[in-house]
Design an enzyme around this catalytic site. Structure first.
Site, PDB file in Angstrom:
ATOM      1  N   ASP A 308       0.822  -1.208   0.000  1.00  0.00           N
ATOM      2  CA  ASP A 308       0.000   0.000   0.000  1.00  0.00           C
ATOM      3  C   ASP A 308       0.862   1.266   0.000  1.00  0.00           C
ATOM      4  OD1 ASP A 308      -2.590   1.347   0.420  1.00  0.00           O
ATOM      5  OD2 ASP A 308      -1.729   1.909   2.351  1.00  0.00           O
ATOM      6  N   GLU A 350       1.044  -0.726  -5.254  1.00  0.00           N
ATOM      7  CA  GLU A 350      -0.043   0.232  -5.402  1.00  0.00           C
ATOM      8  C   GLU A 350       0.587   1.618  -5.491  1.00  0.00           C
ATOM      9  OE1 GLU A 350      -3.302   3.088  -3.887  1.00  0.00           O
ATOM     10  OE2 GLU A 350      -1.654   2.435  -2.625  1.00  0.00           O
TER      11      GLU A 350
END
Ligand code: GLC
Ligand code: GLC
Length: 668
Positions: A308, A350
């Site tokens: 993330d 990401e």
């Protein structure tokens, strides 16, 4: 035990930085071996397990050492952390469940295992989809029915009370949010998914913790060691200097990137929400602590970790603090450690940033997989403009990836849509990027005349005019408007738009990822404003609760063609997924654009191990033609069959594509 291939003390002559670092690496490992020996002795494991580990350690150690040395070599406590890092890796391998080790062995020998066209992904929030992990197990049949073989569960770990940014403010990486279940439930689910042939993907939220994570609480209580886990500043002096070159990610939450903490009387670096504290990776203790959490999560039975917010993990004064070289080194260090201790585990990046920066995270040494935000944004761009030129321009030089890596192609996810295309790609076509983004924002918020979209602004920045878009696939593609207007014509067009977009992500090369709910055309849910923990974040508009009753009629007879909207969408998508899985040409990444001379059509060929498929897609609501000649040259044949409709097309004449039609053509 594997001896390193040369004796460090004997490497005298050949100077130069490479042999110098190699010497340091070898000597360090030699010095660390007695400590590793203790860890092995304590566990009393099979010699074979140790041998497997040592082979991998010998392979990856020089690179790992040099990465960590560059990151942390100047720190007074470098050697201590290095030792702890290696011991952590040994323990991770020792504790790894045997079924996972079996998968590791298989994957190491099949580095392209994830290139298969049979991999089709889905993402969901456990609470919104099925309430909890126990009930989610009952949906495995549903996933199989739809054709999914990869499941990304949105963050499910313990979070702070109230707003937790949809699970991205984690207070404990080793316990599941009690509303969703327990770690045992997670392990059980992972086992059952594995038996069902479904890969499990979880987030590794490593850029920040929640403000109520133990580390943050210790920091708040004045513990100096843990204060060094975060970026804390007693006054505005440094924050102000940093701010000069920083973006604002959530400008409607709070201006700037820092939050004042009354208790500590310090400013805290908070890139996202004020309760998400950025971790200070210039401190090796942070790297080691997160490594332990990573191995723990992997051990529950995870096949892929979604890394993330990768862009933000390293900060340096005077820079944007995004995509810095050391951010890459950090991820590589995590990757090398995963190769050593959990070698079947993949990383998915990401990075929702400029396309030039997105690709920098993608390599076997860093993240083997990456979201493809540029394709996502440009598919929506093409749908709005009915023209594929910007998409084609971007694909022409941005689709190719290194060997043994893959794109994850998606249309919608739990986040907003940002128009992250390259300004120079646009300029080549005479498009002014700033104006074009303004147009796209107006279009997708339904303000542009004739727009079919019902999106909602996200993080509008009044100063810069910046804005991102929230909304579900169906609402953005026109279904919400069609229902509002009770227009069968609009309804038909919106379904065609959704399927058109899916036909590209399912065929262009890489892993397609559906955001669950797309399969039955879920619309925006405006009720999120009633929940105070969600009201401030418009992304909740596209995160509605699963409404199982909508699927009750799926069993009806489909062939009549008079099914409900939901049934039509579900069955079309299900069929397209089945079709993808049956077409070996769709494996891997090889994609070549085919020029058709028609600006409304996207056309490309896919090939894999001698199989070939041509995809042609019409992005306008008017029929379009392409010449048979182009097809003959690209497809190396005279007659083609469309896998979707079963219809045969000769190349001796022009090919007509109906409005929003897509063809998957194989030579017959
Ligand atoms: C990622 C998530 C997003 C979250 C942010 C902060 O970008 O996708 O939902 O807000 O990280 O964790
Ligand atoms: C920004 C970030 C991305 C995050 C998103 C959340 O685009 O780059 O990481 O997912 O904000 O809205």
């Amino acid at each position: 035990m594997i001896e390193s291939n040369h004796n460090p003390s004997a490497s005298n002559g050949a100077a130069g930085p490479r042999s110098e670092i190699r010497f340091k690496a070898d000597l360090t490992l030699q010095r660390l071996q007695p400590r590793l020996q203790e860890a092995w002795d304590a566990a009393d494991v099979d010699e074979k397990l140790r041998h497997e580990f040592d082979v991998r350690l010998a392979e990856y150690w020089p690179e790992l050492f040099s990465l960590l040395y560059e990151l942390y070599g100047q720190r007074y406590d470098f050697f201590y952390h290095l030792e702890q890092i290696l011991i952590t890796a040994v323990r991770a391998w020792i504790d790894r469940p045997e079924q996972l080790r079996e998968l590791d062995r298989h994957r190491v020998n099949t580095p392209d295992w994830f290139a298969s066209q049979k991999i089709v992904g889905g993402a969901l929030y456990v609470d919104l989809f099925s309430e909890n992990l126990g009930k989610l197990r009952e949906s495995i049949g549903y996933f199989k029915d739809l054709g999914l073989t990869y499941l990304h569960l949105m963050p499910l770990f313990a979070v702070r009370p109230g707003d937790s940014d949809g699970g991205y403010a984690i207070s404990n990486y080793r316990s599941v949010d009690p509303r969703l279940g327990t770690i045992e439930d997670l392990r059980k689910l992972a086992d059952e998914l594995r038996e069902a042939g479904i890969l499990l993907v979880l987030d590794f939220v490593f850029n920040h913790t929640s403000d109520d994570h133990d580390w943050a609480k210790l920091a708040q209580s004045g513990n100096r060691e843990y204060q060094e886990f975060y970026y804390l500043f007693p006054d505005r002096q440094q924050p102000d200097r940093y701010e000069q070159t920083l973006r604002e990610i959530f400008p409607t939450v709070r201006r700037g990137n820092f939050t004042w903490h009354d208790g500590m009387q310090q400013w805290v670096w908070t890139t996202f929400n004020s309760f998400q504290w950025d971790l200070n990776y210039s401190n090796p203790a942070v790297f080691r602590a997160m490594l332990e959490e990573m191995f723990f999560i992997a051990g529950t039975g995870v096949d892929m970790l979604r890394l993330d917010a990768v862009a933000f993990i390293w900060k340096e004064m005077g820079t944007s603090c995004e995509n810095l070289p050391k951010a890459h080194q950090l991820i590589r260090a995590f990757n090398r450690l995963a190769r050593i201790a959990t070698p079947g585990l993949l990383f998915k990046s990401e990075a929702i940033v400029h396309p030039d920066d997105v690709v920098k995270y993608i390599s076997p040494q860093e993240c083997q997989l990456s979201y493809n935000p540029t394709l996502m944004a440009l598919l929506w761009e093409s749908l709005a403009t009915r023209k594929t030129d910007l998409l084609v321009r971007s694909l022409s030089h941005r689709h190719v990836l290194p060997k043994h890596t893959a794109w994850v192609n998606y249309l919608r996810c739990h986040d907003d849509i940002g128009w992250t295309f390259d300004d120079a790609d646009a300029a080549v076509l005479g498009i002014n990027a700033y104006d074009h983004r303004q147009f796209l924002n107006r279009f997708y918020t339904g303000q542009h005349e004739g727009s079919f979209a019902r999106g909602v602004p996200f993080q509008q920045n009044v100063e810069t005019g910046d804005m991102r878009i929230a909304g579900t696939l169906a609402s953005l593609a026109g279904l919400e408007l069609a229902i509002e207007r009770d227009s069968p014509e609009q309804r038909e067009l919106s379904i065609r738009r959704m399927m058109l977009l899916q036909s590209i992500t399912l065929s262009i090369g890489g892993i397609p990822l559906i955001y669950l709910g797309e399969e039955w055309g879920m619309l925006n849910d405006y009720d999120f404003v009633k929940d105070p923990a969600k009201a401030g974040d418009t992304r909740w508009v596209h995160r509605p609760k699963m409404q199982w009753e909508f699927l009750d009629d799926l069993g009806d007879d489909l062939d009549t063609g008079h099914g409900s909207i939901r049934k039509t969408i579900f069955r079309s998508l299900q069929k397209m997924i089945q079709m993808r899985k049956s077409l070996p040409a769709l494996a891997g990444q090889t994609m070549e654009l085919v020029s058709t001379g028609n600006p409304h059509v996207l056309c490309f060929s896919r090939s894999h191990e001698g199989h070939r498929l041509i995809v042609a897609a019409n992005f306008s609501e008017y029929p379009q033609t392409i010449s048979g000649n182009h097809l003959r040259t690209a497809g190396l044949g005279r007659f083609f069959e469309d896998a979707i409709s079963g219809k045969t097309y000769p190349t001796s004449e022009e090919l007509e594509l109906d409005r929003y039609q897509y063809l998957w053509l194989s030579r017959v």
